[in-house]
Design a protein around this motif. Structure first.
Motif, mmCIF file in Angstrom:
data_model
loop_
_atom_site.group_PDB
_atom_site.id
_atom_site.type_symbol
_atom_site.label_atom_id
_atom_site.label_comp_id
_atom_site.label_asym_id
_atom_site.label_seq_id
_atom_site.Cartn_x
_atom_site.Cartn_y
_atom_site.Cartn_z
ATOM 1 N N ALA A 208 -16.393 43.973 3.316
ATOM 2 C CA ALA A 208 -17.219 44.542 4.234
ATOM 3 C C ALA A 208 -18.505 44.042 4.658
ATOM 4 O O ALA A 208 -18.827 44.259 6.065
ATOM 5 C CB ALA A 208 -17.689 46.100 3.695
ATOM 6 N N ASP A 209 -18.973 43.043 4.189
ATOM 7 C CA ASP A 209 -20.215 42.246 4.575
ATOM 8 C C ASP A 209 -19.803 40.887 4.910
ATOM 9 O O ASP A 209 -20.661 40.018 4.895
ATOM 10 C CB ASP A 209 -21.421 42.563 3.414
ATOM 11 N N ARG A 210 -18.449 40.665 4.735
ATOM 12 C CA ARG A 210 -18.147 39.180 5.081
ATOM 13 C C ARG A 210 -17.871 38.703 6.539
ATOM 14 O O ARG A 210 -17.644 39.753 7.429
ATOM 15 C CB ARG A 210 -16.817 38.746 4.329
ATOM 16 N N GLU A 211 -18.176 37.542 7.040
ATOM 17 C CA GLU A 211 -18.031 37.097 8.426
ATOM 18 C C GLU A 211 -16.553 37.675 8.963
ATOM 19 O O GLU A 211 -16.564 37.885 10.035
ATOM 20 C CB GLU A 211 -18.045 35.835 8.414
ATOM 21 N N ILE A 212 -15.427 37.513 8.173
ATOM 22 C CA ILE A 212 -14.360 37.729 8.537
ATOM 23 C C ILE A 212 -14.105 39.001 9.480
ATOM 24 O O ILE A 212 -13.295 39.074 10.163
ATOM 25 C CB ILE A 212 -13.036 37.611 7.345
ATOM 26 N N THR A 213 -14.958 40.106 8.773
ATOM 27 C CA THR A 213 -14.645 41.473 9.343
ATOM 28 C C THR A 213 -15.299 41.619 10.778
ATOM 29 O O THR A 213 -14.575 42.045 11.671
ATOM 30 C CB THR A 213 -15.379 42.320 8.498
ATOM 31 N N ALA A 214 -16.205 40.786 11.019
ATOM 32 C CA ALA A 214 -16.795 40.689 12.415
ATOM 33 C C ALA A 214 -15.871 40.066 13.146
ATOM 34 O O ALA A 214 -15.524 40.541 14.274
ATOM 35 C CB ALA A 214 -18.239 39.775 12.475
ATOM 36 N N LEU A 215 -15.300 38.859 12.792
ATOM 37 C CA LEU A 215 -14.176 38.141 13.692
ATOM 38 C C LEU A 215 -12.872 38.868 14.101
ATOM 39 O O LEU A 215 -12.754 39.184 15.059
ATOM 40 C CB LEU A 215 -13.944 36.806 12.852
ATOM 41 N N VAL A 216 -12.577 39.901 12.797
ATOM 42 C CA VAL A 216 -11.471 40.596 13.025
ATOM 43 C C VAL A 216 -11.808 41.811 14.153
ATOM 44 O O VAL A 216 -10.925 42.022 15.080
ATOM 45 C CB VAL A 216 -10.975 41.305 11.682
ATOM 46 N N ALA A 217 -12.929 42.348 13.973
ATOM 47 C CA ALA A 217 -13.553 43.153 14.979
ATOM 48 C C ALA A 217 -13.378 42.856 16.252
ATOM 49 O O ALA A 217 -12.641 43.254 17.257
ATOM 50 C CB ALA A 217 -14.635 43.855 14.737
ATOM 51 N N PHE A 218 -13.807 41.578 16.508
ATOM 52 C CA PHE A 218 -13.761 40.708 17.869
ATOM 53 C C PHE A 218 -12.103 40.678 18.489
ATOM 54 O O PHE A 218 -11.934 41.117 19.457
ATOM 55 C CB PHE A 218 -14.566 39.767 17.931
ATOM 56 N N LEU A 219 -11.459 40.047 17.547
ATOM 57 C CA LEU A 219 -10.131 39.657 17.785
ATOM 58 C C LEU A 219 -9.335 41.217 18.294
ATOM 59 O O LEU A 219 -8.621 41.104 19.176
ATOM 60 C CB LEU A 219 -9.428 39.001 16.636
ATOM 61 N N GLN A 220 -9.317 42.009 17.278
ATOM 62 C CA GLN A 220 -8.622 43.137 17.669
ATOM 63 C C GLN A 220 -9.008 44.241 18.903
ATOM 64 O O GLN A 220 -8.271 44.955 19.402
ATOM 65 C CB GLN A 220 -8.871 44.184 16.463
ATOM 66 N N ARG A 221 -10.231 43.749 19.219
ATOM 67 C CA ARG A 221 -10.727 44.206 20.579
ATOM 68 C C ARG A 221 -10.255 43.433 21.785
ATOM 69 O O ARG A 221 -9.920 44.248 22.728
ATOM 70 C CB ARG A 221 -12.057 44.504 20.504
ATOM 71 N N LEU A 222 -9.836 42.338 21.761
ATOM 72 C CA LEU A 222 -9.278 41.653 23.068
ATOM 73 C C LEU A 222 -8.318 42.285 23.594
ATOM 74 O O LEU A 222 -7.145 42.383 23.170
ATOM 75 C CB LEU A 222 -8.945 40.062 22.569
#
Ligand code: HEC
Length: 244
Positions: A208-222
């Motif tokens: 939940a507080d790891r960088e990967i989660t932010a990156l996944v949020a970005f990729l899944q929005r593209l």
């Protein structure tokens, strides 16, 4: 031969002999050229109005986008589908300016060592991205993409997020005060949701507080908002562009 050319253009030659007239005519010609070149720049604002349904990045997606830039993903991945049939068949509808109106700085890219990512959002479950980032060979055998295992261990740095959102607002993204001031809290809330979905998909329960989660949020929005209509795509693919 050159002499004949001069004779044939005698009138032009005569005008060249009148320095003042020639200067005025030259300036006029340059002015016309300048107006023709500049006019589209002033009109371009209309073309850049976002498509209906295109929202600016959420705070977590802004954080993910920063990671994408930090890690240099755009050195291998473009985010721009061109209106050629082979691209439409592989990646989906071509990218339009109105769709990328909130791209600041834009990440269209010009090199594709890996595939285009403009519409990768929703193509895979979150967990696929987690595994792929940790070790690309685990999901894509023979992949030459480098692993990014630290994204799964490093804590997201959300301290500067409000400042970043403010900066994006300055360059035209329509964020509210509430979004800017509470950027970190909003990002954490979205990260909790994504992390829970990762757990549901059978992934680890500590992201939940790891960088990967932010990156996944970005990729899944593209590419999930404001894509060109099928009619537009059909017109473009029928009217040019090499066939596969
Ligand atoms: C050295 C070039 C290179 C770099 C740098 C790179 N990638 Fe890749 N990427 C690839 C290649 C090649 C593939 C295709 C094989 C695979 O799926 O791993 C790929 C595939 C992908 C896919 C799957 C696309 C699809 O439609 O199947 C995603 C998502 C992705 N990369 C994201 C990233 C992100 C995010 C970064 C930065 C953290 C990154 N890549 C950095 C080369 C690269």
């Amino acid at each position: 031969m050159f002499n004949r050319f001069i004779k044939a253009n005698g009138r032009h030659r005569r005008i060249e002999g009148w320095p003042l007239v020639f200067t005025v005519l030259t300036v006029l010609a340059i002015l016309v050229g300048t107006v023709v070149e500049f006019a589209p720049l002033f009109l371009v604002d209309q073309g850049m109005a976002p498509n209906p349904g295109v929202e600016p990045w959420t705070p977590l997606e802004v954080a993910g986008r920063e990671l994408y830039i930090r890690e240099g993903c755009n050195n291998c991945h473009s985010q721009m589908i061109r209106p050629f049939r082979q691209e439409l068949e592989r990646y989906g509808p071509f990218t339009t300016p109105a769709e990328t109106a909130y791209e600041t700085p834009f990440l269209w890219g010009s090199k594709r060592t890996g595939p285009d990512l403009a519409r990768v959002g929703g193509k895979y479950p979150h967990l696929w991205h987690v595994r792929h980032m940790e070790n690309p060979r685990s999901t894509s055998p023979n992949s030459i993409m480098p692993p990014y295992p630290w994204l799964l261990t490093r804590t997201m740095d959300l301290d500067g997020l409000s400042g970043q959102m403010r900066a994006l607002r300055t360059v035209g993204l329509p964020y509210t005060d509430e979004q800017v001031d509470n950027a970190a809290a909003l990002a954490r809330a979205q990260a909790e949701t994504i992390a829970a979905e990762i757990v549901e998909q059978g992934g680890p329960d500590r992201l939940a507080d790891r960088e990967i989660t932010a990156l996944v949020a970005f990729l899944q929005r593209l590419g999930t908002m404001g894509a060109a209509s099928t009619a537009e795509v059909a017109t473009a693919s029928n009217s040019g562009g090499p066939t596969p």
